[in-house]
Design a protein around this motif. Structure first.
Motif, mmCIF file in Angstrom:
data_model
loop_
_atom_site.group_PDB
_atom_site.id
_atom_site.type_symbol
_atom_site.label_atom_id
_atom_site.label_comp_id
_atom_site.label_asym_id
_atom_site.label_seq_id
_atom_site.Cartn_x
_atom_site.Cartn_y
_atom_site.Cartn_z
ATOM 1 N N PRO A 1 -25.963 -28.782 35.710
ATOM 2 C CA PRO A 1 -24.869 -29.374 34.922
ATOM 3 C C PRO A 1 -23.488 -28.836 35.282
ATOM 4 O O PRO A 1 -22.515 -29.603 35.374
ATOM 5 C CB PRO A 1 -25.239 -29.020 33.477
ATOM 6 N N LYS A 2 -23.363 -27.525 35.495
ATOM 7 C CA LYS A 2 -22.062 -26.939 35.822
ATOM 8 C C LYS A 2 -21.561 -27.433 37.179
ATOM 9 O O LYS A 2 -20.368 -27.711 37.343
ATOM 10 C CB LYS A 2 -22.146 -25.408 35.800
ATOM 11 N N SER A 3 -22.457 -27.545 38.142
ATOM 12 C CA SER A 3 -22.067 -28.033 39.468
ATOM 13 C C SER A 3 -21.664 -29.503 39.395
ATOM 14 O O SER A 3 -20.718 -29.928 40.066
ATOM 15 C CB SER A 3 -23.214 -27.856 40.466
ATOM 16 N N ARG A 4 -22.365 -30.281 38.585
ATOM 17 C CA ARG A 4 -22.031 -31.703 38.455
ATOM 18 C C ARG A 4 -20.647 -31.866 37.832
ATOM 19 O O ARG A 4 -19.839 -32.685 38.274
ATOM 20 C CB ARG A 4 -23.077 -32.431 37.617
ATOM 21 N N THR A 5 -20.366 -31.073 36.807
ATOM 22 C CA THR A 5 -19.044 -31.127 36.169
ATOM 23 C C THR A 5 -17.959 -30.740 37.165
ATOM 24 O O THR A 5 -16.912 -31.391 37.247
ATOM 25 C CB THR A 5 -18.994 -30.181 34.951
ATOM 26 N N ALA A 6 -18.224 -29.690 37.950
ATOM 27 C CA ALA A 6 -17.251 -29.235 38.948
ATOM 28 C C ALA A 6 -17.040 -30.286 40.028
ATOM 29 O O ALA A 6 -15.914 -30.509 40.487
ATOM 30 C CB ALA A 6 -17.720 -27.919 39.568
ATOM 31 N N PHE A 7 -18.113 -30.949 40.451
ATOM 32 C CA PHE A 7 -18.018 -31.976 41.487
ATOM 33 C C PHE A 7 -17.099 -33.112 41.046
ATOM 34 O O PHE A 7 -16.205 -33.525 41.784
ATOM 35 C CB PHE A 7 -19.410 -32.519 41.800
ATOM 36 N N TYR A 8 -17.301 -33.627 39.860
ATOM 37 C CA TYR A 8 -16.510 -34.760 39.365
ATOM 38 C C TYR A 8 -15.118 -34.352 38.898
ATOM 39 O O TYR A 8 -14.294 -35.221 38.598
ATOM 40 C CB TYR A 8 -17.259 -35.483 38.250
ATOM 41 N N LEU A 9 -14.855 -33.048 38.872
ATOM 42 C CA LEU A 9 -13.529 -32.576 38.460
ATOM 43 C C LEU A 9 -12.432 -33.126 39.363
ATOM 44 O O LEU A 9 -11.305 -33.357 38.930
ATOM 45 C CB LEU A 9 -13.497 -31.030 38.487
ATOM 46 N N HIS A 10 -12.766 -33.353 40.618
ATOM 47 C CA HIS A 10 -11.775 -33.858 41.587
ATOM 48 C C HIS A 10 -11.207 -35.199 41.148
ATOM 49 O O HIS A 10 -10.071 -35.529 41.469
ATOM 50 C CB HIS A 10 -12.420 -33.986 42.970
ATOM 51 N N TRP A 11 -11.998 -35.985 40.432
ATOM 52 C CA TRP A 11 -11.553 -37.303 40.001
ATOM 53 C C TRP A 11 -11.125 -37.302 38.526
ATOM 54 O O TRP A 11 -11.391 -38.225 37.779
ATOM 55 C CB TRP A 11 -12.653 -38.327 40.270
ATOM 56 N N THR A 12 -10.457 -36.211 38.151
ATOM 57 C CA THR A 12 -9.849 -36.113 36.828
ATOM 58 C C THR A 12 -8.401 -35.683 37.004
ATOM 59 O O THR A 12 -7.971 -35.296 38.097
ATOM 60 C CB THR A 12 -10.582 -35.079 35.942
ATOM 61 N N ASP A 13 -7.661 -35.722 35.927
ATOM 62 C CA ASP A 13 -6.250 -35.311 35.984
ATOM 63 C C ASP A 13 -6.088 -33.798 36.089
ATOM 64 O O ASP A 13 -4.966 -33.303 36.222
ATOM 65 C CB ASP A 13 -5.517 -35.803 34.723
ATOM 66 N N LYS A 14 -7.198 -33.060 36.044
ATOM 67 C CA LYS A 14 -7.112 -31.595 36.025
ATOM 68 C C LYS A 14 -6.863 -31.003 37.415
ATOM 69 O O LYS A 14 -6.566 -29.820 37.542
ATOM 70 C CB LYS A 14 -8.398 -31.011 35.436
ATOM 71 N N VAL A 15 -7.022 -31.804 38.441
ATOM 72 C CA VAL A 15 -6.810 -31.323 39.811
ATOM 73 C C VAL A 15 -5.438 -31.800 40.280
ATOM 74 O O VAL A 15 -5.185 -32.992 40.382
ATOM 75 C CB VAL A 15 -7.920 -31.829 40.756
ATOM 76 N N ASP A 16 -4.577 -30.839 40.568
ATOM 77 C CA ASP A 16 -3.187 -31.150 40.919
ATOM 78 C C ASP A 16 -3.062 -31.414 42.421
ATOM 79 O O ASP A 16 -2.627 -30.561 43.191
ATOM 80 C CB ASP A 16 -2.276 -29.999 40.484
ATOM 81 N N ILE A 17 -3.477 -32.599 42.845
ATOM 82 C CA ILE A 17 -3.369 -32.994 44.250
ATOM 83 C C ILE A 17 -2.684 -34.357 44.303
ATOM 84 O O ILE A 17 -3.146 -35.318 43.690
ATOM 85 C CB ILE A 17 -4.755 -33.099 44.927
#
Length: 253
Positions: free
Chosen positions: A210-226
């Protein structure tokens, strides 16, 4: 009789002692078991383990997980559907004309390329040229053309444009939404997220931790400043859907 029994017992004790020494000696001690690898998911049925996550880099975990899960899924999908976003001859001609005009480096490369070809063509037109010399010049001409096609900045630019075509394909087929604008071009931000969830639903990959899945999809959220996440329709048209290099639409009669 008693002496015989004592001797046999003594021999048995000695043998028992020797066996005990052998069994507890370092050479015969049981080797420690290798710790079981922790599986965090799989891609196309192949297990993915936690120890495969790259170490010793400054990348965030969500970037590292992309290498393990996103890359192989993208590669297979891209090859399978490549005909849908391959550049057409019309697109290649339009993009080449556009970037040769607006990009100084590409313009300089194109001028040098044309000058080399002209020099060879002039020599091929010389009277009295032998068959062997002509063959060598033609071989050199093909080599220059191949190098320009494969190694020039224009070639790199066309590869970038093909990737942009892939992004437009995702945008149009997976719900549109917001885009992410970066230096290397625009990506179909929300559509990529939906495409990945669709690939996961189809069983092409899964992340069981679960933690890895959450981290993986983090890229497609507003939380990643790219880059810049954009939702303005006009900007989306300009940055992704109607690029400046694209062939002009034929007006309806």
């Amino acid at each position: 009789m008693l002496m015989f029994v004592l001797k046999r017992c003594r021999s048995a004790w000695i043998l028992s002692g020797l066996l005990s020494l052998i069994l507890i000696s370092p050479l015969n001690a049981q080797k420690p078991k290798t710790p079981a690898r922790e599986q965090i998911g799989e891609v196309f049925g192949k297990p993915v383990y936690r120890d495969e996550i790259p170490t010793g880099t400054n990348q965030e975990l969500h970037d590292k997980l992309q290498w393990l899960f996103w890359n192989p899924v993208f590669d297979r999908y891209y090859l399978k559907h490549k005909s849908k976003f391959d550049l057409t001859k019309k697109e290649v001609a339009s993009a080449t004309a556009y970037f040769t005009k607006v990009d100084d480096y590409i313009k300089g490369e194109a001028l040098l390329f044309r000058a080399k070809l002209k020099s060879i063509d002039d020599q091929l037109k010389q009277p009295g040229i032998t068959v062997d010399v002509k063959r060598r010049f033609e071989k050199k001409k093909r080599k220059i053309q191949l190098e320009y096609k494969q190694d020039s900045m224009m070639s790199c630019q066309l590869e970038v444009i093909e990737i942009e075509n892939f992004e437009r394909h995702l945008y149009k087929n997976y719900g549109g939404g917001r885009i992410r604008y970066q230096m290397m071009g625009s990506t179909a931000f929300d559509a990529t997220h939906k495409w990945l969830e669709d690939q996961e639903k189809k069983g092409h990959f899964k992340i069981t931790d679960p933690k890895s899945r959450t981290a993986f999809y983090l890229h497609w959220t507003d939380k990643v400043d790219i880059g810049i996440i954009e939702n303005d329709k006009e900007d989306i048209q300009q940055w992704l859907l109607r690029p400046s290099w694209a062939p002009k639409p034929v007006p309806e009669k």
